[in-house]
Design a protein around this motif. Structure first.
Motif, PDB file in Angstrom:
ATOM      1  N   HIS A   1       9.882   3.709  -4.119  1.00 40.81           N
ATOM      2  CA  HIS A   1       9.504   2.421  -5.208  1.00 40.81           C
ATOM      3  C   HIS A   1      10.876   1.945  -5.438  1.00 40.81           C
ATOM      4  O   HIS A   1      11.274   0.941  -5.736  1.00 40.81           O
TER       5      HIS A   1
ATOM      6  N   ARG B   1       2.382 -18.899   0.255  1.00 43.39           N
ATOM      7  CA  ARG B   1       3.704 -18.427  -0.250  1.00 43.39           C
ATOM      8  C   ARG B   1       4.958 -18.632   0.573  1.00 43.39           C
ATOM      9  O   ARG B   1       4.867 -19.327   1.572  1.00 43.39           O
TER      10      ARG B   1
ATOM     11  N   LYS C   1       9.907  -8.613  -3.869  1.00 35.28           N
ATOM     12  CA  LYS C   1       8.676  -8.297  -4.852  1.00 35.28           C
ATOM     13  C   LYS C   1       9.165  -9.133  -6.218  1.00 35.28           C
ATOM     14  O   LYS C   1       9.122  -8.542  -7.097  1.00 35.28           O
TER      15      LYS C   1
ATOM     16  N   ASN D   1       0.183 -16.393  -4.989  1.00 31.45           N
ATOM     17  CA  ASN D   1      -0.545 -15.198  -5.130  1.00 31.45           C
ATOM     18  C   ASN D   1      -1.871 -15.515  -6.370  1.00 31.45           C
ATOM     19  O   ASN D   1      -3.047 -15.037  -6.111  1.00 31.45           O
TER      20      ASN D   1
ATOM     21  N   SER E   1      -3.427 -10.569  -1.005  1.00 30.29           N
ATOM     22  CA  SER E   1      -2.605 -11.346  -2.289  1.00 30.29           C
ATOM     23  C   SER E   1      -1.789 -10.283  -3.070  1.00 30.29           C
ATOM     24  O   SER E   1      -0.765 -10.511  -3.689  1.00 30.29           O
ATOM     25  N   HIS E   2      -2.313  -8.971  -2.942  1.00 34.26           N
ATOM     26  CA  HIS E   2      -1.627  -7.800  -3.414  1.00 34.26           C
ATOM     27  C   HIS E   2      -1.913  -6.487  -2.683  1.00 34.26           C
ATOM     28  O   HIS E   2      -2.055  -5.409  -3.159  1.00 34.26           O
ATOM     29  N   SER E   3      -1.999  -6.634  -1.330  1.00 33.31           N
ATOM     30  CA  SER E   3      -2.225  -5.555  -0.486  1.00 33.31           C
ATOM     31  C   SER E   3      -1.992  -5.921   0.917  1.00 33.31           C
ATOM     32  O   SER E   3      -1.408  -6.883   1.141  1.00 33.31           O
TER      33      SER E   3
ATOM     34  N   GLY F   1       5.135  -2.488   2.294  1.00 32.03           N
ATOM     35  CA  GLY F   1       4.245  -1.852   1.164  1.00 32.03           C
ATOM     36  C   GLY F   1       4.580  -0.411   1.441  1.00 32.03           C
ATOM     37  O   GLY F   1       4.712   0.184   2.412  1.00 32.03           O
TER      38      GLY F   1
ATOM     39  N   ARG G   1       1.604   1.254   2.805  1.00 32.52           N
ATOM     40  CA  ARG G   1       1.417   0.772   4.318  1.00 32.52           C
ATOM     41  C   ARG G   1       2.342   1.886   5.033  1.00 32.52           C
ATOM     42  O   ARG G   1       1.799   2.566   6.234  1.00 32.52           O
TER      43      ARG G   1
ATOM     44  N   THR H   1      -4.314  -1.549   1.677  1.00 33.20           N
ATOM     45  CA  THR H   1      -3.661  -0.670   1.104  1.00 33.20           C
ATOM     46  C   THR H   1      -2.911  -1.429   0.212  1.00 33.20           C
ATOM     47  O   THR H   1      -2.460  -2.186   0.065  1.00 33.20           O
TER      48      THR H   1
ATOM     49  N   THR I   1      -0.567   0.264  -3.746  1.00 29.40           N
ATOM     50  CA  THR I   1      -0.298   1.303  -4.877  1.00 29.40           C
ATOM     51  C   THR I   1      -1.664   1.562  -5.695  1.00 29.40           C
ATOM     52  O   THR I   1      -1.999   2.788  -5.759  1.00 29.40           O
TER      53      THR I   1
END
Ligand code: PLP
Length: 280
Positions: A47, A136, A143, A150, A177-179, A201, A204, A237, A239
């Motif tokens: 991260h 997008r 990020k 999104n 949108s967030h995965s 990700g 991912r 997938t 976080t």
């Protein structure tokens, strides 16, 4: 509760930003969310590396060397040392008169806080999702806190009582949108290759590693919407999403994919994911 804001811990309602902060005014900023399982960080270095990559891509000069220790401190100060939690971090370019080009020598604005999150039980849920056009920009690998596209997509699915969006561009699935999206067909896992069309990700990456350990072949290639009929299993997938099975896809009011049971490959990966994230 407490936040870490521009170098100090303080109650959240004492943290104030300028109306000329470029994060507020222009969405000129980045964020990261790191999970903690029973108080222990998972893939913290990944991260941080992604944040550093993004800082470099948008040329924000920000020293990340103290962030590892600060994330651990955030969890402990919030009383979450034994709990499932996540740490949110945000860096914006800083305060400056409004211009489209970014000024030199502004001091970035930094915010961090820990919050409790429910990470257990995802294997007992399934998501129903909306399939819609990816609105997008062409740097989804960054990020960015500029999340309007999104937000627009995810609000549509939320209004319909659905859990997430699968985005498509030029006839191919990009990501959620967030995965991140994985398709299973004939025992092979397909997921979009890294690059400007998706966020790289961390989950991912973990799931690709698990596939290798479990001898599930992985093809990092974009999956065409036209081949959806041949798909056996779909999961997402992320976080906090972890490894979430998709039970139904809806597009323009019609069901275009339905799989009421969680498939065997998804199950195997979910079990392996739990084993990897618990007892860290
Ligand atoms: N794609 C997008 C657009 C995201 O916002 C996220 C996470 O929030 C992901 C993918 C999943 O990334 P990660 O597994 O690092 O959480």
């Amino acid at each position: 509760s407490e936040v870490y804001f521009n170098g100090e811990w303080m109650p959240y309602d004492q943290a104030k930003i300028s109306v000329f902060d470029r994060g507020f005014m222009l969405g000129d900023g980045l964020y990261e969310v790191t999970p903690f399982y029973e108080g222990k960080p998972f893939r913290l270095e990944d991260h941080l590396a992604r944040l550093e990559y993004c800082l470099n891509e948008i040329m924000i000069d920000f020293d990340t060397s103290s962030l590892k220790a600060l994330k651990l401190e955030a969890v402990s100060r919030a009383g979450l040392s034994q709990k499932d939690a996540a740490v949110y971090m945000q860096v914006s370019r800083g305060v400056a008169p409004r211009t489209h080009y970014f000024p030199e020598d502004v001091k970035p604005t930094f915010l961090m806080y820990a919050f409790p999150v429910k990470l257990e039980g995802f294997q007992h849920k399934q998501w129903r999702v909306l399939v819609s056009e990816d609105l997008r920009w062409h740097r989804c690998d960054i990020k960015s806190t500029s999340l309007l596209a999104n937000i627009k997509s995810n609000s549509e699915s939320h209004r319909l009582g659905l859990d997430e969006n699968l985005l498509t561009r030029d006839g191919y699935f990009t990501e959620g949108s967030h995965s991140t999206i994985f398709f299973i067909r004939n025992g092979i896992a397909y997921t979009h290759p890294e690059g400007p069309q998706i966020l790289s990700g961390i989950t991912r990456k973990v799931v690709i590693e698990l596939c290798r350990e479990l001898n599930i072949p992985v093809k990092e290639q974009a999956f065409p919407v036209s081949e959806l009929e041949s798909v056996d299993e779909v999961f997402l997938t992320g976080t906090t999403t972890q490894v979430m099975a998709v039970s139904e896809m809806i597009s323009e009011g019609k069901t275009i994919y339905a799989q009421p049971e969680i498939g065997p490959v998804t199950r195997k990966l979910q079990e392996a994911f739990v084993a990897k994230t618990r007892n860290l």
